[in-house]
Write a protein that holds these residues in place. Structure first.
Motif, PDB file in Angstrom:
ATOM      1  N   GLY A 206     -33.734  -9.783 -42.254  1.00  0.00           N
ATOM      2  CA  GLY A 206     -32.385 -10.006 -41.738  1.00  0.00           C
ATOM      3  C   GLY A 206     -32.289  -9.662 -40.270  1.00  0.00           C
ATOM      4  N   THR A 207     -31.322 -10.263 -39.644  1.00  0.00           N
ATOM      5  CA  THR A 207     -31.102  -9.975 -38.234  1.00  0.00           C
ATOM      6  C   THR A 207     -30.114  -8.823 -38.109  1.00  0.00           C
ATOM      7  N   VAL A 208     -30.303  -8.005 -37.108  1.00  0.00           N
ATOM      8  CA  VAL A 208     -29.406  -6.894 -36.862  1.00  0.00           C
ATOM      9  C   VAL A 208     -28.371  -7.343 -35.843  1.00  0.00           C
ATOM     10  N   ARG A 209     -27.098  -7.254 -36.238  1.00  0.00           N
ATOM     11  CA  ARG A 209     -26.025  -7.668 -35.341  1.00  0.00           C
ATOM     12  C   ARG A 209     -25.597  -6.499 -34.473  1.00  0.00           C
ATOM     13  N   LYS A 210     -25.365  -6.776 -33.222  1.00  0.00           N
ATOM     14  CA  LYS A 210     -24.854  -5.752 -32.328  1.00  0.00           C
ATOM     15  C   LYS A 210     -23.364  -5.566 -32.600  1.00  0.00           C
ATOM     16  N   GLU A 211     -22.952  -4.313 -32.653  1.00  0.00           N
ATOM     17  CA  GLU A 211     -21.535  -4.012 -32.856  1.00  0.00           C
ATOM     18  C   GLU A 211     -20.826  -4.119 -31.505  1.00  0.00           C
ATOM     19  N   PRO A 212     -19.722  -4.879 -31.427  1.00  0.00           N
ATOM     20  CA  PRO A 212     -19.034  -5.019 -30.148  1.00  0.00           C
ATOM     21  C   PRO A 212     -18.424  -3.699 -29.688  1.00  0.00           C
ATOM     22  N   LEU A 213     -18.496  -3.427 -28.387  1.00  0.00           N
ATOM     23  CA  LEU A 213     -17.914  -2.224 -27.804  1.00  0.00           C
ATOM     24  C   LEU A 213     -16.589  -2.574 -27.154  1.00  0.00           C
ATOM     25  N   ARG A 214     -15.632  -1.658 -27.283  1.00  0.00           N
ATOM     26  CA  ARG A 214     -14.334  -1.792 -26.645  1.00  0.00           C
ATOM     27  C   ARG A 214     -13.993  -0.466 -25.986  1.00  0.00           C
ATOM     28  N   THR A 215     -13.104  -0.485 -25.001  1.00  0.00           N
ATOM     29  CA  THR A 215     -12.730   0.710 -24.268  1.00  0.00           C
ATOM     30  C   THR A 215     -11.326   1.147 -24.660  1.00  0.00           C
ATOM     31  N   CYS A 216     -11.173   2.414 -24.968  1.00  0.00           N
ATOM     32  CA  CYS A 216      -9.875   2.994 -25.295  1.00  0.00           C
ATOM     33  C   CYS A 216      -9.034   3.050 -24.025  1.00  0.00           C
ATOM     34  N   VAL A 217      -7.772   2.620 -24.099  1.00  0.00           N
ATOM     35  CA  VAL A 217      -6.907   2.636 -22.920  1.00  0.00           C
ATOM     36  C   VAL A 217      -6.389   4.039 -22.632  1.00  0.00           C
ATOM     37  N   GLY A 218      -6.601   4.984 -23.536  1.00  0.00           N
ATOM     38  CA  GLY A 218      -6.176   6.359 -23.307  1.00  0.00           C
ATOM     39  C   GLY A 218      -7.249   7.179 -22.624  1.00  0.00           C
ATOM     40  N   CYS A 219      -8.396   7.347 -23.292  1.00  0.00           N
ATOM     41  CA  CYS A 219      -9.457   8.209 -22.765  1.00  0.00           C
ATOM     42  C   CYS A 219     -10.508   7.445 -21.967  1.00  0.00           C
ATOM     43  N   ARG A 220     -10.458   6.103 -21.977  1.00  0.00           N
ATOM     44  CA  ARG A 220     -11.368   5.240 -21.233  1.00  0.00           C
ATOM     45  C   ARG A 220     -12.819   5.345 -21.690  1.00  0.00           C
ATOM     46  N   GLN A 221     -13.064   5.761 -22.939  1.00  0.00           N
ATOM     47  CA  GLN A 221     -14.415   5.813 -23.474  1.00  0.00           C
ATOM     48  C   GLN A 221     -14.717   4.530 -24.244  1.00  0.00           C
ATOM     49  N   SER A 222     -15.948   4.047 -24.103  1.00  0.00           N
ATOM     50  CA  SER A 222     -16.379   2.879 -24.866  1.00  0.00           C
ATOM     51  C   SER A 222     -16.842   3.329 -26.237  1.00  0.00           C
ATOM     52  N   ARG A 223     -16.350   2.647 -27.245  1.00  0.00           N
ATOM     53  CA  ARG A 223     -16.720   2.934 -28.624  1.00  0.00           C
ATOM     54  C   ARG A 223     -16.869   1.605 -29.358  1.00  0.00           C
ATOM     55  N   THR A 224     -17.447   1.685 -30.551  1.00  0.00           N
ATOM     56  CA  THR A 224     -17.555   0.459 -31.332  1.00  0.00           C
ATOM     57  C   THR A 224     -16.170   0.020 -31.774  1.00  0.00           C
ATOM     58  N   LYS A 225     -16.028  -1.247 -31.992  1.00  0.00           N
ATOM     59  CA  LYS A 225     -14.738  -1.826 -32.343  1.00  0.00           C
ATOM     60  C   LYS A 225     -14.174  -1.206 -33.625  1.00  0.00           C
ATOM     61  N   LYS A 226     -15.048  -0.835 -34.550  1.00  0.00           N
ATOM     62  CA  LYS A 226     -14.603  -0.267 -35.822  1.00  0.00           C
ATOM     63  C   LYS A 226     -14.018   1.133 -35.672  1.00  0.00           C
ATOM     64  N   GLU A 227     -14.376   1.838 -34.604  1.00  0.00           N
ATOM     65  CA  GLU A 227     -13.873   3.194 -34.380  1.00  0.00           C
ATOM     66  C   GLU A 227     -12.491   3.208 -33.744  1.00  0.00           C
ATOM     67  N   LEU A 228     -12.029   2.069 -33.252  1.00  0.00           N
ATOM     68  CA  LEU A 228     -10.771   1.988 -32.522  1.00  0.00           C
ATOM     69  C   LEU A 228      -9.726   1.202 -33.307  1.00  0.00           C
ATOM     70  N   ILE A 229      -8.482   1.386 -32.913  1.00  0.00           N
ATOM     71  CA  ILE A 229      -7.371   0.632 -33.484  1.00  0.00           C
ATOM     72  C   ILE A 229      -6.861  -0.310 -32.413  1.00  0.00           C
ATOM     73  N   ARG A 230      -6.557  -1.515 -32.811  1.00  0.00           N
ATOM     74  CA  ARG A 230      -6.083  -2.522 -31.867  1.00  0.00           C
ATOM     75  C   ARG A 230      -4.563  -2.585 -31.921  1.00  0.00           C
ATOM     76  N   VAL A 231      -3.942  -2.531 -30.757  1.00  0.00           N
ATOM     77  CA  VAL A 231      -2.504  -2.738 -30.625  1.00  0.00           C
ATOM     78  C   VAL A 231      -2.328  -4.123 -30.037  1.00  0.00           C
ATOM     79  N   VAL A 232      -1.505  -4.944 -30.674  1.00  0.00           N
ATOM     80  CA  VAL A 232      -1.388  -6.357 -30.286  1.00  0.00           C
ATOM     81  C   VAL A 232       0.035  -6.682 -29.840  1.00  0.00           C
TER      82      VAL A 232
END
Length: 90
Positions: free
Chosen positions: A2-28
């Motif tokens: 199987g292929t290993v998929r890269k987890e997308p990184l996103r930046t928190c608008v509060g602390c400005r740290q990059s984390r995986t998308k699953k660790e963050l909550i999206r406000v829309v």
């Protein structure tokens, strides 16, 4: 083999740290102008990401990171609502 998929990184608008998308909550901001929490990460609209804690929400409120990312002014009631919902995720 199987292929290993890269987890997308996103930046928190509060602390400005990059984390995986699953660790963050999206406000829309939906096309109708409504602000909602998006647990699935797939809702239609302009999104901003926050860590799953209230400290990052307070930082985003203080530095207006959420307002800048969503290109809209955010009323105090929305911050209170988001804080209540974030407590459910902690």
């Amino acid at each position: 083999m199987g292929t290993v998929r890269k987890e997308p990184l996103r930046t928190c608008v509060g602390c400005r740290q990059s984390r995986t998308k699953k660790e963050l909550i999206r406000v829309v901001r939906t096309p109708e102008g409504e602000l909602v929490l998006d647990a699935t990460g797939r809702k239609n609209g302009r999104g901003a990401y926050l860590c799953r804690n209230t400290e990052c929400l307070q930082k985003a409120k203080k530095n207006r990171g959420l307002s800048r990312s969503l290109n809209t002014d955010i009323p105090e009631e929305i911050y209170d609502e988001l804080e209540k919902e974030l407590r459910n995720f902690e």
